[in-house]
Motif scaffolding. Structure first.
Motif, PDB file in Angstrom:
ATOM      1  N   ILE A  83     -14.566 -15.595   3.094  1.00  0.00           N
ATOM      2  CA  ILE A  83     -13.534 -14.637   2.672  1.00  0.00           C
ATOM      3  C   ILE A  83     -14.118 -13.708   1.621  1.00  0.00           C
ATOM      4  CG2 ILE A  83     -11.256 -14.343   1.635  1.00  0.00           C
ATOM      5  CD1 ILE A  83     -10.564 -17.170   2.592  1.00  0.00           C
ATOM      6  N   LYS A  84     -14.175 -12.421   1.913  1.00  0.00           N
ATOM      7  CA  LYS A  84     -14.644 -11.425   0.958  1.00  0.00           C
ATOM      8  C   LYS A  84     -13.444 -10.841   0.215  1.00  0.00           C
ATOM      9  CE  LYS A  84     -16.953  -6.929   0.583  1.00  0.00           C
ATOM     10  NZ  LYS A  84     -17.545  -7.264  -0.724  1.00  0.00           N
ATOM     11  N   ILE A  85     -13.514 -10.847  -1.114  1.00  0.00           N
ATOM     12  CA  ILE A  85     -12.426 -10.298  -1.930  1.00  0.00           C
ATOM     13  C   ILE A  85     -12.810  -8.898  -2.390  1.00  0.00           C
ATOM     14  CG2 ILE A  85     -11.098 -10.557  -4.050  1.00  0.00           C
ATOM     15  CD1 ILE A  85     -11.480 -13.582  -3.804  1.00  0.00           C
ATOM     16  N   ASN A  86     -12.026  -7.921  -1.995  1.00  0.00           N
ATOM     17  CA  ASN A  86     -12.235  -6.532  -2.409  1.00  0.00           C
ATOM     18  C   ASN A  86     -11.334  -6.246  -3.601  1.00  0.00           C
ATOM     19  OD1 ASN A  86     -14.054  -5.922  -0.246  1.00  0.00           O
ATOM     20  ND2 ASN A  86     -12.287  -5.858   1.123  1.00  0.00           N
ATOM     21  N   TYR A  87     -11.941  -6.207  -4.784  1.00  0.00           N
ATOM     22  CA  TYR A  87     -11.148  -6.066  -6.006  1.00  0.00           C
ATOM     23  C   TYR A  87     -11.159  -4.625  -6.514  1.00  0.00           C
ATOM     24  CZ  TYR A  87      -9.481  -6.298 -10.740  1.00  0.00           C
ATOM     25  OH  TYR A  87      -8.757  -6.053 -11.885  1.00  0.00           O
ATOM     26  N   GLU A  88     -10.001  -4.186  -7.008  1.00  0.00           N
ATOM     27  CA  GLU A  88      -9.886  -2.868  -7.630  1.00  0.00           C
ATOM     28  C   GLU A  88      -9.017  -2.985  -8.881  1.00  0.00           C
ATOM     29  OE1 GLU A  88      -8.187   1.676  -6.787  1.00  0.00           O
ATOM     30  OE2 GLU A  88      -8.086   0.143  -5.204  1.00  0.00           O
ATOM     31  N   GLY A  89      -9.557  -2.537 -10.003  1.00  0.00           N
ATOM     32  CA  GLY A  89      -8.789  -2.501 -11.245  1.00  0.00           C
ATOM     33  C   GLY A  89      -8.464  -1.059 -11.592  1.00  0.00           C
ATOM     34  N   SER A  90      -7.261  -0.828 -12.106  1.00  0.00           N
ATOM     35  CA  SER A  90      -6.840   0.552 -12.360  1.00  0.00           C
ATOM     36  C   SER A  90      -5.949   0.659 -13.590  1.00  0.00           C
ATOM     37  CB  SER A  90      -6.072   1.088 -11.142  1.00  0.00           C
ATOM     38  OG  SER A  90      -5.490   2.345 -11.429  1.00  0.00           O
ATOM     39  N   GLY A  91      -6.169   1.724 -14.365  1.00  0.00           N
ATOM     40  CA  GLY A  91      -5.298   2.024 -15.491  1.00  0.00           C
ATOM     41  C   GLY A  91      -3.985   2.619 -15.044  1.00  0.00           C
ATOM     42  N   GLU A  92      -3.886   2.959 -13.740  1.00  0.00           N
ATOM     43  CA  GLU A  92      -2.648   3.520 -13.182  1.00  0.00           C
ATOM     44  C   GLU A  92      -1.956   2.512 -12.272  1.00  0.00           C
ATOM     45  OE1 GLU A  92      -5.592   5.659 -13.207  1.00  0.00           O
ATOM     46  OE2 GLU A  92      -4.693   6.151 -15.142  1.00  0.00           O
ATOM     47  N   PHE A  93      -2.249   1.238 -12.483  1.00  0.00           N
ATOM     48  CA  PHE A  93      -1.723   0.190 -11.609  1.00  0.00           C
ATOM     49  C   PHE A  93      -0.208   0.279 -11.440  1.00  0.00           C
ATOM     50  CE2 PHE A  93       0.436  -3.917 -11.350  1.00  0.00           C
ATOM     51  CZ  PHE A  93      -0.110  -4.473 -10.211  1.00  0.00           C
ATOM     52  N   GLU A  94       0.516   0.360 -12.543  1.00  0.00           N
ATOM     53  CA  GLU A  94       1.983   0.301 -12.478  1.00  0.00           C
ATOM     54  C   GLU A  94       2.572   1.409 -11.609  1.00  0.00           C
ATOM     55  OE1 GLU A  94       0.646  -2.026 -15.920  1.00  0.00           O
ATOM     56  OE2 GLU A  94       0.202  -0.004 -15.210  1.00  0.00           O
ATOM     57  N   THR A  95       1.933   2.574 -11.635  1.00  0.00           N
ATOM     58  CA  THR A  95       2.400   3.693 -10.804  1.00  0.00           C
ATOM     59  C   THR A  95       1.885   3.572  -9.375  1.00  0.00           C
ATOM     60  OG1 THR A  95       2.471   5.170 -12.724  1.00  0.00           O
ATOM     61  CG2 THR A  95       2.402   6.198 -10.539  1.00  0.00           C
ATOM     62  N   GLN A  96       0.593   3.305  -9.250  1.00  0.00           N
ATOM     63  CA  GLN A  96      -0.042   3.348  -7.940  1.00  0.00           C
ATOM     64  C   GLN A  96       0.328   2.180  -7.030  1.00  0.00           C
ATOM     65  OE1 GLN A  96      -1.683   5.906  -6.614  1.00  0.00           O
ATOM     66  NE2 GLN A  96      -1.087   6.972  -8.483  1.00  0.00           N
ATOM     67  N   VAL A  97       0.625   1.010  -7.609  1.00  0.00           N
ATOM     68  CA  VAL A  97       0.993  -0.111  -6.743  1.00  0.00           C
ATOM     69  C   VAL A  97       2.301   0.215  -6.011  1.00  0.00           C
ATOM     70  CG1 VAL A  97       2.316  -1.436  -8.464  1.00  0.00           C
ATOM     71  CG2 VAL A  97       1.133  -2.625  -6.583  1.00  0.00           C
ATOM     72  N   LYS A  98       3.187   0.944  -6.671  1.00  0.00           N
ATOM     73  CA  LYS A  98       4.438   1.351  -6.020  1.00  0.00           C
ATOM     74  C   LYS A  98       4.166   2.419  -4.962  1.00  0.00           C
ATOM     75  CE  LYS A  98       9.195   2.767  -6.983  1.00  0.00           C
ATOM     76  NZ  LYS A  98       9.282   3.689  -5.833  1.00  0.00           N
ATOM     77  N   VAL A  99       3.291   3.367  -5.303  1.00  0.00           N
ATOM     78  CA  VAL A  99       2.941   4.417  -4.342  1.00  0.00           C
ATOM     79  C   VAL A  99       2.356   3.795  -3.074  1.00  0.00           C
ATOM     80  CG1 VAL A  99       1.374   6.352  -3.903  1.00  0.00           C
ATOM     81  CG2 VAL A  99       2.588   6.196  -6.092  1.00  0.00           C
ATOM     82  N   ARG A 100       1.468   2.833  -3.254  1.00  0.00           N
ATOM     83  CA  ARG A 100       0.825   2.205  -2.098  1.00  0.00           C
ATOM     84  C   ARG A 100       1.813   1.372  -1.281  1.00  0.00           C
ATOM     85  NH1 ARG A 100      -5.234   0.416  -4.271  1.00  0.00           N
ATOM     86  NH2 ARG A 100      -5.629   2.354  -5.420  1.00  0.00           N
TER      87      ARG A 100
END
Length: 445
Positions: A83-100
């Motif tokens: 299992i390969k884990i593709n990780y992404e960290g973002s300072g815009e997480f709170e906004t972008q997780v909803k957008v996605r």
């Protein structure tokens, strides 16, 4: 934020030094990965293995050095399970997780630092209830208090991951020694120390609240920490649960006490510069002896440059943010993250189950600068001096811990208007009353 409680026992994986060797031993280029099953280093991962190579995406707020350690913590898991884990960290997480999520392309797993934001995705029917193996690890490794933070309408949608103690003040031990300053034990002693630092020509306090779309969150931590001290845990709970309004006189009192430090030109210079200074850079002048004090959580230890000695006799260290009235206990603001899933594919469930295990908690702790409320975490694996200090604070019988308030509030407030309101407040656009009135007006009816 990002962001409570912090505590730990024993199943340890191989040491950090053996990670690379173990990973090499477990790796396989074939789609089936069948050879992995015979590798003794991979035995602890047998239950997570899949027959064909799969990928799982994880999205979170964790970035920079913290993100490097996070991805290192599951490297052996990847090599041994296919299992390969593709990780992404973002300072815009709170906004972008909803957008996605709204766009139909959410990550497989999101690491929420705010239970309130997590709950909003549950209510929109986007998150998956915990599968049985994940729930089993939750019940085994966490207290009921921790489980309730990711529980909505009686069902659980997330598992705690990291934990942090926010009630800390960073300083330079060598500067204090040079100047003859002492670590304060009370609030009044801290204010006297602040005056002495300012009188010496050094900036007494430094801070930074810029954090992309999340700009303002460090200032919410200040308010929360001081509500706990100024008004006590009972009022804090009522405020977080909106049993009293956000602009209640008691909260106004706490905000004004916060302003006496954070908006005081005598202590911070021009307060407006705090808005444009990033969270990551906010406390760095402490090491350079250009600033005396910086209030920030234990996870700030990741921001110091490599080679910085973090210790009582080192380049930087931290002390407990003092209580106003020690006789009423030791108020401590805590935070943490919660692992939730938008998908219930087999490989996603296996990754989420692993992140809820004692095995992963011990693997992560050995990399340093990290603690967890996982009961299976062996405290001997907690390596950093600040982490050990944090655990000591959490285990103190006098400690009165409360989870980060903004993280518990509805997302419209906790990860939106509270942040923007604090930014305007520090910037001088709104005074205390106007700021609290504005935030109160945004509370969902």
């Amino acid at each position: 934020m990002a962001v409570p409680s912090w505590r730990r026992r024993a199943f340890a994986l191989a040491g950090v030094a053996s990670l690379a060797l173990a990973a090499a031993a477990c790796g396989s280029d074939s789609d089936s990965g069948s050879s992995n099953a015979d590798k003794p280093e991979c035995a602890p991962y047998a239950q997570y293995k899949v027959d064909k190579k799969k990928e799982v995406s994880i999205y979170a707020t964790i970035r920079d050095a913290e993100a490097d350690k996070l991805t290192q913590s599951w490297k052996q898991f990847e090599d041994c399970t296919n299992i390969k884990i593709n990780y992404e960290g973002s300072g815009e997480f709170e906004t972008q997780v909803k957008v996605r999520a709204d766009g139909g392309q959410p990550p497989d797993i999101a690491v929420f630092p705010q239970p309130g934001l997590l709950a909003s995705f549950v209510k929109s029917k986007k998150l998956k209830e915990l599968p049985a193996p994940v729930k089993a690890n939750l019940d085994k490794n966490w207290s009921k208090d921790w489980a309730k933070y990711a529980t909505v309408d009686g069902k659980v949608y997330g598992v705690p991951m990291g934990a942090n103690v926010k009630s800390l003040v960073w300083y330079s031990p060598s500067l204090f020694k040079e100047k003859g300053w002492k670590v304060p034990n009370t609030w009044d002693e801290m204010i006297k120390l602040s005056d002495d630092i300012a009188a010496s020509g050094i900036q007494a306090w430094c801070a930074g609240i810029e954090s992309g779309d999340a700009t303002g969150w460090p200032a919410t931590d200040w308010i929360e920490d001081i509500v706990l001290r100024d008004q006590g845990p009972e009022t804090y709970d009522k405020w977080v649960n909106h049993e009293i309004p956000f602009n209640d006189p008691k909260i106004f009192s706490a905000a004004e006490r916060t302003a006496s430090i954070l908006k005081n030109p005598k202590y911070v210079g021009n307060p407006k510069t705090i808005v444009t200074t990033s969270f990551q850079e906010g406390g760095l002048p402490v090491k350079d002896k250009k600033c005396g004090l910086h209030r920030q959580a234990n996870f700030y230890s990741n921001q110091w440059q490599k080679g910085t000695k973090v210790a009582e006799d080192g380049d930087v260290f931290a002390f407990y943010f003092p209580a106003l009235d020690p006789a009423k206990g030791k108020p401590v603001l805590v935070g943490g993250e919660f692992v939730s899933a938008f998908s219930d594919r087999d490989e996603v469930v296996k990754v989420q189950t692993y992140l809820a295990s004692a095995e992963w908690a011990n693997s992560k702790a050995k990399l340093g600068d990290w603690i967890s409320a996982n009961k299976g975490l062996d405290t001997s694996n907690v390596t950093g001096t600040i982490d050990k200090l944090s655990v000591t604070i959490l285990q103190d019988q006098a400690t009165v811990a409360r989870f980060d308030g903004s993280d518990l509030m509805p997302a419209a407030v906790g990860s939106k208007s509270f942040w923007t309101g604090m930014t305007d407040w520090i910037n001088g656009t709104k005074d205390t009353k106007a700021t609290l009135d504005y935030i109160e007006s945004t509370w969902p009816k």
